[in-house]
Design a protein around this motif. Structure first.
Motif, PDB file in Angstrom:
ATOM      1  N   ASP A  81       0.751  -1.089   0.067  1.00  0.00           N
ATOM      2  CA  ASP A  81       0.191   0.080   0.009  1.00  0.00           C
ATOM      3  C   ASP A  81       0.982   1.311   0.177  1.00  0.00           C
ATOM      4  OD1 ASP A  81      -2.060  -1.756   0.470  1.00  0.00           O
ATOM      5  OD2 ASP A  81      -2.018  -1.653   2.414  1.00  0.00           O
ATOM      6  N   GLU A  82       2.117   1.142  -0.271  1.00  0.00           N
ATOM      7  CA  GLU A  82       2.972   2.350  -0.177  1.00  0.00           C
ATOM      8  C   GLU A  82       3.747   2.352  -1.436  1.00  0.00           C
ATOM      9  OE1 GLU A  82       6.863   3.239   2.551  1.00  0.00           O
ATOM     10  OE2 GLU A  82       5.973   1.300   2.680  1.00  0.00           O
ATOM     11  N   LEU A  83       3.915   3.943  -1.710  1.00  0.00           N
ATOM     12  CA  LEU A  83       4.837   4.232  -2.802  1.00  0.00           C
ATOM     13  C   LEU A  83       5.994   5.013  -2.295  1.00  0.00           C
ATOM     14  CD1 LEU A  83       2.005   5.232  -5.654  1.00  0.00           C
ATOM     15  CD2 LEU A  83       3.451   2.954  -5.473  1.00  0.00           C
ATOM     16  N   VAL A  84       7.165   4.695  -2.890  1.00  0.00           N
ATOM     17  CA  VAL A  84       8.216   5.301  -2.511  1.00  0.00           C
ATOM     18  C   VAL A  84       9.076   6.271  -3.491  1.00  0.00           C
ATOM     19  CG1 VAL A  84      10.661   5.061  -1.325  1.00  0.00           C
ATOM     20  CG2 VAL A  84       8.830   3.799  -0.703  1.00  0.00           C
ATOM     21  N   PHE A  85       9.151   7.496  -3.430  1.00  0.00           N
ATOM     22  CA  PHE A  85       9.882   8.429  -4.465  1.00  0.00           C
ATOM     23  C   PHE A  85      11.209   9.038  -4.019  1.00  0.00           C
ATOM     24  CE2 PHE A  85       5.221   8.442  -4.625  1.00  0.00           C
ATOM     25  CZ  PHE A  85       4.751   8.327  -5.865  1.00  0.00           C
ATOM     26  N   GLU A  86      11.903   9.243  -4.852  1.00  0.00           N
ATOM     27  CA  GLU A  86      13.100   9.917  -4.658  1.00  0.00           C
ATOM     28  C   GLU A  86      12.981  11.581  -5.468  1.00  0.00           C
ATOM     29  OE1 GLU A  86      18.073   9.428  -4.795  1.00  0.00           O
ATOM     30  OE2 GLU A  86      16.797   8.477  -6.499  1.00  0.00           O
ATOM     31  N   VAL A  87      13.057  12.660  -4.541  1.00  0.00           N
ATOM     32  CA  VAL A  87      12.709  13.781  -4.826  1.00  0.00           C
ATOM     33  C   VAL A  87      13.691  14.983  -4.252  1.00  0.00           C
ATOM     34  CG1 VAL A  87      10.922  15.548  -4.697  1.00  0.00           C
ATOM     35  CG2 VAL A  87      10.312  13.021  -4.263  1.00  0.00           C
ATOM     36  N   PRO A  88      14.191  15.837  -5.226  1.00  0.00           N
ATOM     37  CA  PRO A  88      14.948  16.982  -4.832  1.00  0.00           C
ATOM     38  C   PRO A  88      14.255  17.536  -3.677  1.00  0.00           C
ATOM     39  CG  PRO A  88      14.905  16.753  -7.153  1.00  0.00           C
ATOM     40  CD  PRO A  88      13.954  15.802  -6.732  1.00  0.00           C
ATOM     41  N   GLU A  89      15.135  18.157  -2.667  1.00  0.00           N
ATOM     42  CA  GLU A  89      14.651  18.557  -1.575  1.00  0.00           C
ATOM     43  C   GLU A  89      13.642  19.769  -1.839  1.00  0.00           C
ATOM     44  OE1 GLU A  89      17.676  19.714   1.334  1.00  0.00           O
ATOM     45  OE2 GLU A  89      18.673  17.860   1.060  1.00  0.00           O
ATOM     46  N   ASP A  90      13.979  20.619  -2.955  1.00  0.00           N
ATOM     47  CA  ASP A  90      12.888  21.820  -3.031  1.00  0.00           C
ATOM     48  C   ASP A  90      11.752  21.440  -3.887  1.00  0.00           C
ATOM     49  OD1 ASP A  90      13.998  21.307  -5.544  1.00  0.00           O
ATOM     50  OD2 ASP A  90      14.837  23.213  -5.759  1.00  0.00           O
ATOM     51  N   SER A  91      11.754  20.136  -4.029  1.00  0.00           N
ATOM     52  CA  SER A  91      10.441  19.485  -4.681  1.00  0.00           C
ATOM     53  C   SER A  91       9.526  18.727  -3.933  1.00  0.00           C
ATOM     54  CB  SER A  91      10.476  19.095  -6.035  1.00  0.00           C
ATOM     55  OG  SER A  91      11.188  19.883  -7.081  1.00  0.00           O
ATOM     56  N   VAL A  92      10.022  18.402  -2.588  1.00  0.00           N
ATOM     57  CA  VAL A  92       9.084  17.640  -1.624  1.00  0.00           C
ATOM     58  C   VAL A  92       7.838  17.892  -1.485  1.00  0.00           C
ATOM     59  CG1 VAL A  92       9.274  16.642   0.611  1.00  0.00           C
ATOM     60  CG2 VAL A  92      11.377  16.851  -0.679  1.00  0.00           C
ATOM     61  N   ASP A  93       7.436  18.987  -1.023  1.00  0.00           N
ATOM     62  CA  ASP A  93       6.227  19.347  -0.544  1.00  0.00           C
ATOM     63  C   ASP A  93       5.070  19.372  -1.922  1.00  0.00           C
ATOM     64  OD1 ASP A  93       6.984  19.898   1.997  1.00  0.00           O
ATOM     65  OD2 ASP A  93       7.127  22.110   1.578  1.00  0.00           O
ATOM     66  N   GLU A  94       5.688  20.117  -3.036  1.00  0.00           N
ATOM     67  CA  GLU A  94       4.750  19.753  -4.269  1.00  0.00           C
ATOM     68  C   GLU A  94       4.388  18.379  -4.788  1.00  0.00           C
ATOM     69  OE1 GLU A  94       2.360  21.059  -7.409  1.00  0.00           O
ATOM     70  OE2 GLU A  94       3.165  21.884  -5.637  1.00  0.00           O
ATOM     71  N   THR A  95       5.444  17.491  -4.536  1.00  0.00           N
ATOM     72  CA  THR A  95       5.260  16.028  -4.924  1.00  0.00           C
ATOM     73  C   THR A  95       4.533  15.326  -4.010  1.00  0.00           C
ATOM     74  OG1 THR A  95       7.553  15.972  -5.741  1.00  0.00           O
ATOM     75  CG2 THR A  95       6.679  14.031  -5.076  1.00  0.00           C
ATOM     76  N   ILE A  96       4.504  15.642  -2.663  1.00  0.00           N
ATOM     77  CA  ILE A  96       3.505  15.082  -1.782  1.00  0.00           C
ATOM     78  C   ILE A  96       2.220  15.318  -2.147  1.00  0.00           C
ATOM     79  CG2 ILE A  96       2.726  15.091   0.585  1.00  0.00           C
ATOM     80  CD1 ILE A  96       5.758  14.989   1.493  1.00  0.00           C
ATOM     81  N   ASN A  97       1.965  16.693  -2.442  1.00  0.00           N
ATOM     82  CA  ASN A  97       0.447  17.089  -2.735  1.00  0.00           C
ATOM     83  C   ASN A  97       0.051  16.687  -3.839  1.00  0.00           C
ATOM     84  OD1 ASN A  97       0.802  18.824  -0.510  1.00  0.00           O
ATOM     85  ND2 ASN A  97       1.371  20.607  -1.513  1.00  0.00           N
ATOM     86  N   ARG A  98       0.701  16.260  -4.796  1.00  0.00           N
ATOM     87  CA  ARG A  98       0.573  15.818  -6.044  1.00  0.00           C
ATOM     88  C   ARG A  98       0.117  14.296  -5.937  1.00  0.00           C
ATOM     89  NH1 ARG A  98       3.391  18.349 -11.538  1.00  0.00           N
ATOM     90  NH2 ARG A  98       3.682  20.736 -10.646  1.00  0.00           N
ATOM     91  N   VAL A  99       0.838  13.612  -5.387  1.00  0.00           N
ATOM     92  CA  VAL A  99       0.910  12.234  -5.408  1.00  0.00           C
ATOM     93  C   VAL A  99      -0.394  11.818  -4.287  1.00  0.00           C
ATOM     94  CG1 VAL A  99       1.880  10.124  -4.425  1.00  0.00           C
ATOM     95  CG2 VAL A  99       3.142  11.809  -5.873  1.00  0.00           C
ATOM     96  N   ARG A 100      -0.538  12.568  -3.335  1.00  0.00           N
ATOM     97  CA  ARG A 100      -1.654  12.451  -2.450  1.00  0.00           C
ATOM     98  C   ARG A 100      -2.993  12.531  -3.071  1.00  0.00           C
ATOM     99  NH1 ARG A 100      -0.484  15.237   2.550  1.00  0.00           N
ATOM    100  NH2 ARG A 100       0.040  13.264   3.655  1.00  0.00           N
TER     101      ARG A 100
END
Length: 939
Positions: free
Chosen positions: A889-908
């Motif tokens: 039930d888990e997905l793991v991503f590698e993300v540049p530090e300055d894109s973490v918040d936007e990535t979490i928002n889009r994936v969620r």
């Protein structure tokens, strides 16, 4: 078609085409396989256009040709009838996802054919048809309604008839009487009484069409019937009409078509006009309808524009059987030069599809070298292109020389790349993810694809395996050449590049031939088995997503693993000393035989059972039972075994899986690994790393992000419990999830009568074990072992659970009954999970029932995360985030530090809405997110 005189009147003939019916007939006639090169589904549009083209051809020059015509559409699903009855058509299922974007295109198609395209807000297409039919009849003209919709039969008569174009059957007054038992002018009365479950029109409960017709024929009309209801002799029927009179009158308002729909045009505006060839050809060309474009161009003497090669061909229709020659008569060619290869490429372009298979030096796609490629476009005729076969001896530099008569790899790829990347040519493979990765390593993106392994999985999940050899034997009655006959086995095994070209040709070309034959057999069956949506939206589009994930890999810190291996070794040594001290002697802790003798012979512990070999059973279940009784030695052995497994399976083995060039571990996900749809991870398995023990969690610290990046993990919170609450209809669980309560604490409170503010961790832990255990059909014995409590107490917990949540027991019983009757269960998205053992008796019967109960829940959860994964590449477009791993039930991503918040928002956002619009759960999906420098921190 002929032009009419000026003005609509006597002698004019109006054709009204039910456009909505055309669309749905086109969509359901064949599986929705046709897509444009940009991925847009256009299968229904293609069928719609072909129907309009056939309509023009059949009616253009006939003596009964229409002088006026229009195609009528529904504007939307909401009309004035929803104001009368808010549940009108509430039972209608959601539109298929691939059909929704095609609706506006059918309007464009209608206009391209130069036919009037009509829709009116707040009114149904049937109302518009009724209004135009009335106007035409009053003007003295004739009307033909091209539809088979029973709701339009009330309009028949007085110069109005219907035509079922699919059956070429005309529907007049006699045909209406045959269907409804009354003349057209009384059809509305019959429908008002009988109701309509499809449109959710209530009618009179218990009265069907035949009874309604008898009543209307006896009493004359609906008003008279209701006024004289007291005279009806049958008590139940009489009371039904009296009690539901208002509901029946409302139903009449719903079925009665509005003949005064406001229109902003006149009948004169519907005069038939020939299509503008240029505009029509241009539209068809934009849709990439190659064959129809040429037909139209030929018909009107217009030069067809340059067209793409054929779109990916669909499989044969369901009622056709592919013409498959015997394998003994098959022709397998060896392609040794570019001229011959170009001939095959021409065949592929002409056909529009090709079965493709690669031969390589390894099953590890990240390290394998391409040796040859096989192709097949006709069953029984395939080719093999040798590229890198080598001689047996080594040269001075230790490398084997390439054999003569092979096309250089670069030249072959240069010739094949346009075909492999052509969106109009379908590439068919068996386990296509492997071949796609091989080509991707060489800079070639294979698209679009079909996969016979996944076709079989969608059709036969739970019945058998989906490997090519098994499928060939089972469905083609042919045993393929075994790979061991070419490579050998054990230490003397060779790699494929050392196989002779003639032998390689027979083997590899046969693989491509078998793949094509399986595709021709399986693809048409999707529609009949009602699993087209599963294959097209859940399985096939997952292939490129997983291939990209696997090629990314995840960075693993070798030093961390090495240090953990050493620490585990030291801990194991300490445990061995403790175990030997408890036993009173030294022995091999890893020997089940010696351990059994210590436990049951020397220490005389209870529960010792010998197997066929004469040795005592010392499996984990035996040791856990002994440990639960307070015996230290078996408890220490369990600890030792866990460390031993962690060391051998992970901290040692993972180091061997680190790719020398990338420094990353590249697992392989098996789409068909579990019958429920859950993905399996192999070489190495990243999904079974223990997380309950501290040592297991420490292993995740070795999975790290590159410098300047973070690992981001997002996982569904209690998704299977949420699905259970929805499927079983447990209101208290649904309310708790909607209100964001602690579900385990709520369950404990419900079961044990403990107020939430007095909840103890131990009571909550027991409820959690029951919540998750019930999903998997846990027994009192199993729960007792998990909680280390007496079996009677565990069984009492389970009994109380079912008393508090009776819907769960009902769900279980209903699911088992369905499985026994149909031999399968289904997820909420339609995935079929066959249960061939469900009706067996004996020891396996209980497992089969538990599996059937769990499968719809776990399978729906698996389908949801598949839907999320398929959507995420588009959702993350423009962001430098990379999806690395999927663990249940888990997905793991590698993300540049300055894109973490936007990535979490889009994936969620994608994950929480992944079930929609096909399934609307009664509970929200909730996704938790974590961030860290390593996986342990992020989880």
């Amino acid at each position: 078609m002929s032009d009419s005189e000026t003005g609509f009147g006597k002698g004019c003939h109006l054709h009204l085409i039910d456009g909505s019916a055309y669309i749905f007939r086109a969509y359901h006639a064949l599986p929705p396989l046709t897509r444009k090169s940009d991925g847009l589904p256009v299968g229904a549009v293609a069928g719609f256009c072909n129907m309009l083209w056939r309509y023009l051809g059949e009616n253009g020059n006939s003596s009964d040709a229409p002088t006026h015509a229009a195609v009528i559409f529904d504007y939307s699903s909401k009309t004035f009838r929803n104001d009368i009855y808010d549940l009108y058509k509430a039972n209608r299922p959601e539109l298929p996802e691939d059909l929704r974007p095609q609706f506006p295109l059918t309007r464009d198609a209608t206009r391209a054919f130069n036919l009037s395209c009509i829709e009116v807000q707040d009114y149904e297409a049937d109302d518009i048809i009724a209004t135009l039919a009335r106007q035409a009849r009053e003007a003295g003209g004739r009307v033909t309604i091209i539809s088979s919709d029973k709701d339009l039969m009330q309009l028949v008569g007085g110069g109005v008839e219907m035509l079922d174009a699919m059956k070429n059957k005309r529907i007049g007054i006699d045909e209406v009487i045959e269907k409804f038992g009354v003349a057209p002018d009384r059809v509305v009365d019959v429908q008002a009484l009988a109701g309509d479950s499809v449109d959710n029109i209530p009618g009179a409960p218990g009265i069907g069409v035949k009874t309604a017709a008898l009543l209307i024929n006896e009493y004359g009309d609906l008003d008279s019937l209701l006024a004289r209801a007291e005279e009806i002799k049958q008590p139940k029927r009489r009371q039904t009409l009296i009690d539901h009179a208002d509901q029946i009158r409302m139903s009449r308002r719903l079925v009665l078509l509005d003949e005064n729909t406001p229109l902003d045009f006149t009948l004169n505006d519907l005069e038939v006009r020939d299509p503008d060839p240029t505009a029509l050809v241009d539209f068809l060309n934009q849709m990439e309808f190659r064959t129809l474009t040429r037909r139209v161009a030929d018909r009107f003497g217009t030069e067809a524009p340059a067209l793409p090669d054929p779109a990916p061909a669909t499989a044969p229709s369901q009622d056709s059987t592919p013409d498959m020659p015997e394998f003994s008569a098959a022709q397998y060619d060896c392609v040794r030069d570019l001229d011959t290869l170009n001939i095959w490429i021409d065949r592929i372009r002409e056909r529009g599809y090709v079965a493709v298979d690669t031969e390589t030096t390894s099953l590890d796609e990240m390290r394998a070298e391409l040796v040859g490629i096989s192709l097949c476009v006709d069953a029984g005729h395939a080719a093999y292109i040798p590229l890198a076969h080598r001689a047996g001896g080594d040269d001075l530099f230790g490398a084997s020389a390439l054999l003569d008569g092979q096309i250089p790899l670069e030249q072959a790829l240069r010739a094949l790349q346009p075909v492999l990347e052509d969106p109009a040519i379908l590439k068919i493979g068996q386990n296509m993810k492997y071949d796609a990765k091989i080509f991707a390593n060489l800079g070639v993106t294979v698209t679009p694809i079909d996969d016979t392994m996944l076709l079989s999985y969608a059709l036969h999940g739970g019945l058998h395996g989906h490997g090519m050899d098994q499928l060939s034997d089972r469905y083609l009655n042919h045993q393929p050449i075994p790979i061991k006959s070419l490579l050998g086995s054990g230490k003397s095994a060779i790699t494929f590049d050392m196989v002779g070209i003639d032998d390689a040709t027979r083997y590899a070309a046969e693989d491509a031939d078998i793949t094509l034959r399986l595709w021709q057999m399986f693809k048409p069956r999707l529609h009949a088995a009602q699993v087209t949506r599963v294959y097209e939206t859940l399985d096939r589009p997952l292939v490129p997503v997983l291939a990209q994930m696997e090629r990314h890999g995840v960075k693993v810190d070798r030093d961390v693993l090495s240090r953990m291996s050493n620490a585990f070794a030291q801990k194991m040594a300490a445990l061995e000393s403790e175990i030997h001290e408890l036993a009173g002697e030294s022995f091999n802790v890893g020997s089940p035989k010696q351990l059994g003798e210590i436990l049951f012979d020397k220490m005389s512990l209870q529960g010792g059972k010998k197997g066929k070999t004469g040795a005592y059973a010392t499996g984990a279940d035996v040791l856990e039972d002994l440990a639960a009784e307070g015996h230290d030695l078996p408890a220490r052995v369990l600890d030792w075994r866990q460390l031993s497994k962690l060391k051998s399976t992970y901290t040692d083995a993972l180091q061997d899986h680190i790719h020398p060039d990338t420094g990353r571990v590249h697992t392989s996900y098996v789409i068909t690994g579990a019958v429920t749809g859950r993905l399996a991870s192999t070489d190495p398995n990243l999904q079974n790393i223990p997380i309950r023990s501290e040592e297991g969690r420490r292993i995740r610290t070795a999975f790290v992000a590159d410098q300047g990046n973070k690992l981001v993990a997002l996982d569904y919170s209690q998704i299977e419990l949420r699905i259970l609450a929805h499927i079983a209809g447990i209101d208290s669980l649904k309310s708790a999830f909607r209100d964001g309560h602690d579900i385990h604490a709520m369950t404990a409170s419900e079961m044990f009568g403990v107020p939430l503010d007095q909840m103890t961790p131990d009571v909550r832990r027991q409820a959690k074990a029951i919540n998750f255990g019930v999903i998997y059909g846990i027994s009192g014995f199993g729960l007792a072992r998990n909680l280390r409590i007496p079996r009677a107490q565990a069984q009492a917990f389970i009994d109380t659970y079912f008393q508090r949540f009776p819907g769960i027991r009902a769900y279980m019983d209903d699911t088992v009954e369905f499985a026994k009757k149909h031999g399968r269960v289904e997820t909420l998205f339609g995935r079929r999970i066959h249960t061939p053992e469900i009706n067996t008796k004996g020891p396996g019967a209980g497992f089969a029932k538990r599996a059937a109960i769990n499968a719809p829940i776990q399978g729906t959860a698996a389908d949801i995360i598949r839907r999320a994964m398929v959507r995420l590449p588009d959702a993350l477009a423009g962001l430098p985030a990379r999806m690395l791993m999927q663990v249940h039930d888990e997905l793991v991503f590698e993300v540049p530090e300055d894109s973490v918040d936007e990535t979490i928002n889009r994936v969620r956002a994608v994950m929480e809405a992944a079930a929609e619009p096909l399934v609307r759960l009664d509970v929200p999906l909730v996704v938790d997110a974590g961030i860290g420098d390593n996986w342990a921190q992020a989880h």
